[in-house]
Design an enzyme around this catalytic site. Structure first.
Site, PDB file in Angstrom:
ATOM      1  CB  SER A 138      -0.989  -0.385   0.930  1.00  0.00           C
ATOM      2  OG  SER A 138      -1.148   1.423   1.355  1.00  0.00           O
ATOM      3  CB  SER A 139       0.317   4.750  -1.513  1.00  0.00           C
ATOM      4  OG  SER A 139      -0.920   4.912  -1.167  1.00  0.00           O
ATOM      5  CD  GLU A 140      -1.694   6.687   3.570  1.00  0.00           C
ATOM      6  OE1 GLU A 140      -0.261   7.167   3.527  1.00  0.00           O
ATOM      7  OE2 GLU A 140      -1.573   8.046   2.453  1.00  0.00           O
TER       8      GLU A 140
ATOM      9  CG  HIS B  28      -5.867   4.595   5.971  1.00  0.00           C
ATOM     10  ND1 HIS B  28      -7.100   5.991   6.419  1.00  0.00           N
ATOM     11  CD2 HIS B  28      -5.769   4.920   4.890  1.00  0.00           C
ATOM     12  CE1 HIS B  28      -6.480   6.799   5.817  1.00  0.00           C
ATOM     13  NE2 HIS B  28      -5.795   6.344   4.428  1.00  0.00           N
TER      14      HIS B  28
ATOM     15  CG  HIS C 172      -5.712  10.926   4.143  1.00  0.00           C
ATOM     16  ND1 HIS C 172      -4.688  10.563   3.609  1.00  0.00           N
ATOM     17  CD2 HIS C 172      -6.511   9.790   3.293  1.00  0.00           C
ATOM     18  CE1 HIS C 172      -4.383   9.397   3.503  1.00  0.00           C
ATOM     19  NE2 HIS C 172      -5.181   9.323   3.453  1.00  0.00           N
TER      20      HIS C 172
HETATM   21 ZN   LIG Z   1      -5.505   7.176   2.643  1.00  0.00          ZN
END
Ligand SMILES: [Zn+2]
Length: 214
Positions: free
Chosen positions: A72-74, A92, A155
Site C-alpha cells: 500500500s502507498s500508506e 485505514h 483525508h
Molecule cells: Zn488514505
C-alpha cells in the site's frame, strides 16, 4: 507462502470494508504485524480480485519480502504506527462521515457521544500532509498516542487494535460517532459535551467493547 493465514485475513478485511461502504474503490488499506514483519494490503489491486498471494509482506524498514504487488502507498504510515505503539493491526479508510468531520474540526472531536471512549478519549485530528509521506506518518502516529483511532485532516481515518478483528470492529463505531457529531453540528445548535467525570465513567463502562481477540 509466508503468513498465509494473515494474508487471507487482509483480503477478507478489505472486502468487509467495501461491503460496509467504508471505502471508495481501493482507497483503504489494512495490515497485521507479525513479529518483525508486517503483512499489508497491496497498492491499487481491486478488492474483489485480490488474492492472499497479492498481499505484501515487508520488514519493519519497509523492504518487501513477498507479494505479487507493491505494498500500500500508506506503508510508511503503518510502519510508523507499529514502531511507536503496541498495535497488532491497523485499518485505514476514507469513510464519508469521518473524512467529512476531518474537514471541519481542527484538533480533536469533543466527546459528544460516550462511544468516543471506545477510542480512549477525544479522537484527535492529525494535521494534513500529502498521502504516503513521512510527515503524514509522523502526524498520525502522534495523534494516536493513548488512542485506538484518529482522523486525518482532509483525508480519512485510522483505527488500531491488538488484532485485525479488533481494529475492524472499531470502524463502524468511529464512523457512527463522526456521523452523529456532524449531524449535531449541522443543526447549528450548541453540541452537549460530556464532562471529565462522565468521560471517565463511560470509559470504564465501554472497556469490554471491541476487545474480541480474533
Ligand atoms: Zn488514505
Amino acid at each position: 507462502m509466508l503468513y498465509e493465514n494473515e494474508r487471507k485475513q487482509i483480503v477478507e478485511a478489505c472486502l468487509e470494508m467495501a461491503r460496509k461502504g467504508l471505502v471508495v474503490g481501493t482507497a483503504g488499506n489494512v495490515s497485521i504485524r507479525v513479529g518483525e514483519h508486517v503483512v499489508i494490503s497491496p497498492s491499487a489491486v481491486p478488492y474483489e480480485e485480490m488474492t492472499p498471494a497479492d498481499v505484501a509482506v515487508v520488514d519493519r524498514a519497509g523492504m518487501q519480502i513477498e507479494g505479487n504487488f507493491r505494498p500500500s502507498s500508506e506503508c510508511k504510515l503503518h510502519l510508523s504506527v507499529y514502531a511507536n505503539t503496541d498495535a497488532g493491526a491497523i485499518t485505514h479508510n476514507h469513510a464519508p462521515a469521518s473524512t467529512a468531520l476531518g474537514l471541519v474540526v481542527e484538533d480533536e472531536i469533543p466527546v459528544s457521544h460516550y462511544y468516543s471512549m471506545l477510542f480512549g478519549g477525544p479522537i484527535r485530528v492529525a494535521g494534513y500532509s500529502l498521502f504516503g509521506g513521512k510527515k503524514l506518518a509522523d502526524e498520525v502516529t502522534a495523534a494516536l498516542e493513548g488512542r485506538t483511532a484518529a482522523l486525518m485532516s482532509n483525508h480519512g481515518a485510522i483505527t488500531i487494535g491488538k488484532s485485525l478483528s479488533q481494529a475492524l470492529e472499531l470502524l463502524p463505531y468511529l464512523e457512527y460517532v463522526c456521523e452523529i457529531h456532524l449531524r449535531a453540528l449541522a443543526t447549528g445548535l450548541p453540541v452537549k459535551i460530556l464532562s471529565e467525570d462522565e468521560m471517565a465513567e463511560a470509559g470504564a463502562g465501554v472497556a469490554g467493547y471491541g476487545k474480541k481477540e480474533n
